[in-house]
Motif scaffolding. Structure first.
Motif, PDB file in Angstrom:
ATOM      1  N   ARG A  16      63.310  18.034  21.211  1.00  0.00           N
ATOM      2  CA  ARG A  16      62.367  18.894  20.483  1.00  0.00           C
ATOM      3  C   ARG A  16      63.096  19.785  19.478  1.00  0.00           C
ATOM      4  O   ARG A  16      62.581  20.082  18.409  1.00  0.00           O
ATOM      5  CB  ARG A  16      61.560  19.752  21.457  1.00  0.00           C
ATOM      6  CG  ARG A  16      60.553  20.641  20.705  1.00  0.00           C
ATOM      7  CD  ARG A  16      59.551  21.282  21.591  1.00  0.00           C
ATOM      8  NE  ARG A  16      58.593  20.257  21.988  1.00  0.00           N
ATOM      9  CZ  ARG A  16      57.855  20.316  23.072  1.00  0.00           C
ATOM     10  NH1 ARG A  16      57.951  21.330  23.886  1.00  0.00           N
ATOM     11  NH2 ARG A  16      57.002  19.363  23.364  1.00  0.00           N
ATOM     12  N   SER A  51      60.219  17.202  27.112  1.00  0.00           N
ATOM     13  CA  SER A  51      59.941  17.330  25.681  1.00  0.00           C
ATOM     14  C   SER A  51      60.788  16.406  24.806  1.00  0.00           C
ATOM     15  O   SER A  51      60.634  16.407  23.591  1.00  0.00           O
ATOM     16  CB  SER A  51      60.169  18.775  25.245  1.00  0.00           C
ATOM     17  OG  SER A  51      61.521  19.156  25.460  1.00  0.00           O
ATOM     18  N   ASP A  75      56.997  12.536  26.929  1.00  0.00           N
ATOM     19  CA  ASP A  75      55.814  13.338  26.601  1.00  0.00           C
ATOM     20  C   ASP A  75      55.469  13.350  25.102  1.00  0.00           C
ATOM     21  O   ASP A  75      54.291  13.265  24.759  1.00  0.00           O
ATOM     22  CB  ASP A  75      55.966  14.767  27.109  1.00  0.00           C
ATOM     23  CG  ASP A  75      55.810  14.872  28.618  1.00  0.00           C
ATOM     24  OD1 ASP A  75      55.533  13.838  29.277  1.00  0.00           O
ATOM     25  OD2 ASP A  75      55.966  15.986  29.150  1.00  0.00           O
ATOM     26  N   PRO A  76      56.447  13.458  24.178  1.00  0.00           N
ATOM     27  CA  PRO A  76      56.070  13.450  22.760  1.00  0.00           C
ATOM     28  C   PRO A  76      55.370  12.158  22.338  1.00  0.00           C
ATOM     29  O   PRO A  76      54.543  12.167  21.440  1.00  0.00           O
ATOM     30  CB  PRO A  76      57.403  13.620  22.033  1.00  0.00           C
ATOM     31  CG  PRO A  76      58.298  14.276  23.025  1.00  0.00           C
ATOM     32  CD  PRO A  76      57.879  13.726  24.357  1.00  0.00           C
ATOM     33  N   ASP A  79      51.504  12.145  22.695  1.00  0.00           N
ATOM     34  CA  ASP A  79      50.759  12.840  21.640  1.00  0.00           C
ATOM     35  C   ASP A  79      51.548  12.702  20.335  1.00  0.00           C
ATOM     36  O   ASP A  79      52.064  13.673  19.796  1.00  0.00           O
ATOM     37  CB  ASP A  79      50.575  14.313  22.016  1.00  0.00           C
ATOM     38  CG  ASP A  79      49.700  15.073  21.035  1.00  0.00           C
ATOM     39  OD1 ASP A  79      49.026  14.437  20.191  1.00  0.00           O
ATOM     40  OD2 ASP A  79      49.701  16.316  21.094  1.00  0.00           O
ATOM     41  N   GLY A  82      50.475  14.848  17.336  1.00  0.00           N
ATOM     42  CA  GLY A  82      50.366  16.280  17.615  1.00  0.00           C
ATOM     43  C   GLY A  82      51.744  16.812  17.946  1.00  0.00           C
ATOM     44  O   GLY A  82      52.613  16.873  17.071  1.00  0.00           O
ATOM     45  N   ILE A  83      51.978  17.128  19.216  1.00  0.00           N
ATOM     46  CA  ILE A  83      53.260  17.725  19.606  1.00  0.00           C
ATOM     47  C   ILE A  83      54.457  16.818  19.342  1.00  0.00           C
ATOM     48  O   ILE A  83      55.560  17.304  19.133  1.00  0.00           O
ATOM     49  CB  ILE A  83      53.276  18.172  21.087  1.00  0.00           C
ATOM     50  CG1 ILE A  83      53.108  16.990  22.025  1.00  0.00           C
ATOM     51  CG2 ILE A  83      52.267  19.256  21.359  1.00  0.00           C
ATOM     52  CD1 ILE A  83      53.461  17.285  23.466  1.00  0.00           C
ATOM     53  N   GLY A  84      54.242  15.508  19.311  1.00  0.00           N
ATOM     54  CA  GLY A  84      55.365  14.597  19.106  1.00  0.00           C
ATOM     55  C   GLY A  84      55.583  14.151  17.678  1.00  0.00           C
ATOM     56  O   GLY A  84      56.513  13.395  17.396  1.00  0.00           O
ATOM     57  N   LYS A  85      54.747  14.619  16.749  1.00  0.00           N
ATOM     58  CA  LYS A  85      54.784  14.099  15.376  1.00  0.00           C
ATOM     59  C   LYS A  85      56.158  14.245  14.708  1.00  0.00           C
ATOM     60  O   LYS A  85      56.672  13.291  14.127  1.00  0.00           O
ATOM     61  CB  LYS A  85      53.726  14.799  14.525  1.00  0.00           C
ATOM     62  CG  LYS A  85      53.660  14.279  13.103  1.00  0.00           C
ATOM     63  CD  LYS A  85      52.545  14.930  12.313  1.00  0.00           C
ATOM     64  CE  LYS A  85      52.499  14.379  10.903  1.00  0.00           C
ATOM     65  NZ  LYS A  85      51.372  14.932  10.148  1.00  0.00           N
ATOM     66  N   ARG A  86      56.764  15.407  14.788  1.00  0.00           N
ATOM     67  CA  ARG A  86      58.053  15.619  14.127  1.00  0.00           C
ATOM     68  C   ARG A  86      59.123  14.690  14.702  1.00  0.00           C
ATOM     69  O   ARG A  86      59.914  14.094  13.978  1.00  0.00           O
ATOM     70  CB  ARG A  86      58.487  17.077  14.251  1.00  0.00           C
ATOM     71  CG  ARG A  86      59.743  17.391  13.434  1.00  0.00           C
ATOM     72  CD  ARG A  86      60.356  18.731  13.787  1.00  0.00           C
ATOM     73  NE  ARG A  86      60.621  18.906  15.206  1.00  0.00           N
ATOM     74  CZ  ARG A  86      61.627  18.320  15.864  1.00  0.00           C
ATOM     75  NH1 ARG A  86      62.428  17.503  15.265  1.00  0.00           N
ATOM     76  NH2 ARG A  86      61.794  18.547  17.156  1.00  0.00           N
TER      77      ARG A  86
END
Length: 131
Positions: A16, A51, A75-76, A79, A82-86
């Motif tokens: 992350r 993460s 987990d990224p 999603d 959303g949370i995993g886009k980057r």
């Protein structure tokens, strides 16, 4: 990031906080294709975090299959827009920089949690870089 020896990512992680570690097919083969054997000590610290996005490049050159795909885990990946886009974009960028065909699909590995994207194609290297 294509390495000087011309290798391309085969397995790796994107934390992350932006930490990236990846290894090519030859290295993965030497360590029996396991992230846990391939990663550095620092990589292991991130690997165990929920993460962290993990990836594997399943290439027709290296397995008995009729197509290539990049498999996402963690987990990224559950999603990815959303949370995993980057982190997903970072993986797509790694493959683009290595000169991998931009039409290769990304697939979210089945985590058996019943989430929306599990077991599904979520885009290609090219489309995810534009997202």
């Amino acid at each position: 990031m294509k390495r000087e020896d011309g290798s391309i990512p085969f397995l790796g992680i994107v934390a992350r906080n932006g930490y990236v570690e990846w290894y090519d097919y030859e290295h993965a083969k030497r360590v029996d294709f396991h992230h846990t054997f391939a990663l550095s000590e620092k990589g292991h610290a991130y690997y165990d975090m929920d993460s962290t996005l993990r990836f594997i490049f399943y290439s027709i050159q290296h397995r008995n299959s009729d197509r290539d795909e990049i498999s996402l885990l963690g987990d990224p990946a559950l999603d990815p827009f959303g949370i995993g886009k980057r982190q997903v974009k970072e993986v797509a960028s790694l493959f683009q920089k290595a000169g991998v065909d931009r039409s290769i699909p990304f697939v979210v590995e089945n985590h058996f949690l019943g989430t929306l994207y599990e077991g599904k194609k979520i885009g290609t290297i090219g489309s995810l870089l534009r997202a």
